[in-house]
Design a protein around this motif. Sequence first.
Motif, PDB file in Angstrom:
ATOM      1  N   ARG A   9      34.363  37.533  35.319  1.00 26.24           N
ATOM      2  CA  ARG A   9      35.244  38.197  34.353  1.00 26.24           C
ATOM      3  C   ARG A   9      36.633  37.677  34.709  1.00 26.24           C
ATOM      4  O   ARG A   9      37.089  37.807  35.849  1.00 26.24           O
ATOM      5  CB  ARG A   9      35.124  39.709  34.483  1.00 26.24           C
ATOM      6  N   ASP A  61      34.945  39.589  39.420  1.00 25.47           N
ATOM      7  CA  ASP A  61      36.255  39.480  38.791  1.00 25.47           C
ATOM      8  C   ASP A  61      36.998  38.323  39.450  1.00 25.47           C
ATOM      9  O   ASP A  61      36.998  38.200  40.674  1.00 25.47           O
ATOM     10  CB  ASP A  61      37.021  40.793  39.048  1.00 25.47           C
ATOM     11  N   TRP A 119      29.346  43.770  36.382  1.00 24.69           N
ATOM     12  CA  TRP A 119      30.648  43.130  36.606  1.00 24.69           C
ATOM     13  C   TRP A 119      31.349  43.989  37.643  1.00 24.69           C
ATOM     14  O   TRP A 119      31.584  45.165  37.410  1.00 24.69           O
ATOM     15  CB  TRP A 119      31.432  43.014  35.293  1.00 24.69           C
TER      16      TRP A 119
END
Length: 480
Positions: free
Chosen positions: A202, A101, A52
């Motif tokens: 995310r 993200d 991530w």
Amino acid sequence: MASGVQPWWQRAVLYQVYVRSFADFDGDGVGDLNGITGRLDYLDWLGVDALWLSPLTPSPDKDWGYDVADYTDVQPVFGGMPALDELVAKAAERDIHVIIDLVPNHTSDRHPWFEEARAARDSPRRDWYVWAGPKPDGSAPNNWRSSFGGVPAWTLDERTGQYYLHNFLPEQPDLNWWNEDVRAAFDGILRFWLDRGIAGFRIDVAHGIVKDRQLRDNPDPTVSTYNANRDEVHEVFKRWRRIVDEYEPARVLLGETWVMELDRLARFYGSGEDELHLAFNFPFTFSALDAAAMRDIVEATEAALPERGWPVWMLSNHDIPRFPTRMAGGDERKVRAALLLLLTLQGTPVLYYGDELGMPQADVPPERERDMAGRDGARTPMPWNGGWDDPWLPLSADVAPVAAQTEDETSFLSLCRGLIAQRRANPDLQGGAYETLPAPDGVWAFRRGETTTVAVNLTDEEVEAQGERLAPWQGVIQRM
Ligand code: NOJ
């Protein structure tokens, strides 16, 4: 659930890369995507399955990428889009997925959407953000407070005479998720990245993107009753799930669901198959390293989640002090115990870069601070072994670097690598059901599936559990 049918993101160990601080390829003191590509061998050797990446998109960096000025490009300082495409391709060769993200709650005040919105009250883009007139005395429209500093979450736009909402910095105006065009724009943003091979998102501030339409005062000004946490957020994520489900191979939605009640957390999973795949469990993250406390949270989570919901566990991230300091008080035995638990519970574990080294919170001297909210100590450069030229934040001194830990069989890194290897070799550790086992006070023992038991002594005394004598803070995994 049998491992054969488990999707990759359930079997995976996730690894959060804070891009600015992971690896610097071009030597400008700021980590970049080529730096990550250059460390894929390390990540592969460690055994992680997915990365991530903290925000990559162009940003004035008032909040280090969480103030997005363009949702469909990559900051030049990180190497631009070609560097991301290369990372995704090279990672795929090693079966490593790349999750990015996504920041849907707010944009930068420099995003063209906001510049257009603030230009005039009748701007076609005005309603993409949340605007309201002052109270008769000229003050902010209601009592909502910003998460940064507890100051009013409203800033007056002098030119147009209205306030705009920002749950974070004034330079991070909140989008209006009641506006259908905003929803449609994000559908396109999701598809843009999914089409490029990104494995999922995310989702920043996932609990907070929809606000009370009537802008009612919070009954308790310190509790975000109306400026976040609205039920309509679930419609948005159900819509996103339908988009993501169109893609093969499977993609994942991982929410930053900053809620402290597990029943509310569970709602982000919808039916278990129609909303987020994974929703971060902050009650676990903030638990004391205490057998009864952690066991209660895990049992309650298992009970609250829908049948096909899958937990996700994390100890550190870029917003909170690193767990070896916060939870373990710097005690190496406790750090090891926490890592063993993280990597053996039922659910997807997320390591924050440096967790595998036992990296503690760094002391960043005031003259080197960069973050307006004091989070630099969790964001210092990865200590490879030198390898940083004048980094943007100082290297943390109190941790053995990767090079030394790689050679040392007793290091945190060797422990983590060994635990990840055990997970991979043991379908019950990846997918087996969790069941609490009886254990003496201060010991947490559980079964995973049919074959595997874990017992961790979270006390300062030697104890007997699962037929073993466990030294203080020692853990053991047994496989029948
Ligand atoms: C949560 C992010 O993790 C944090 O770093 C950021 O400051 C806020 N959301 C606002 O985007």
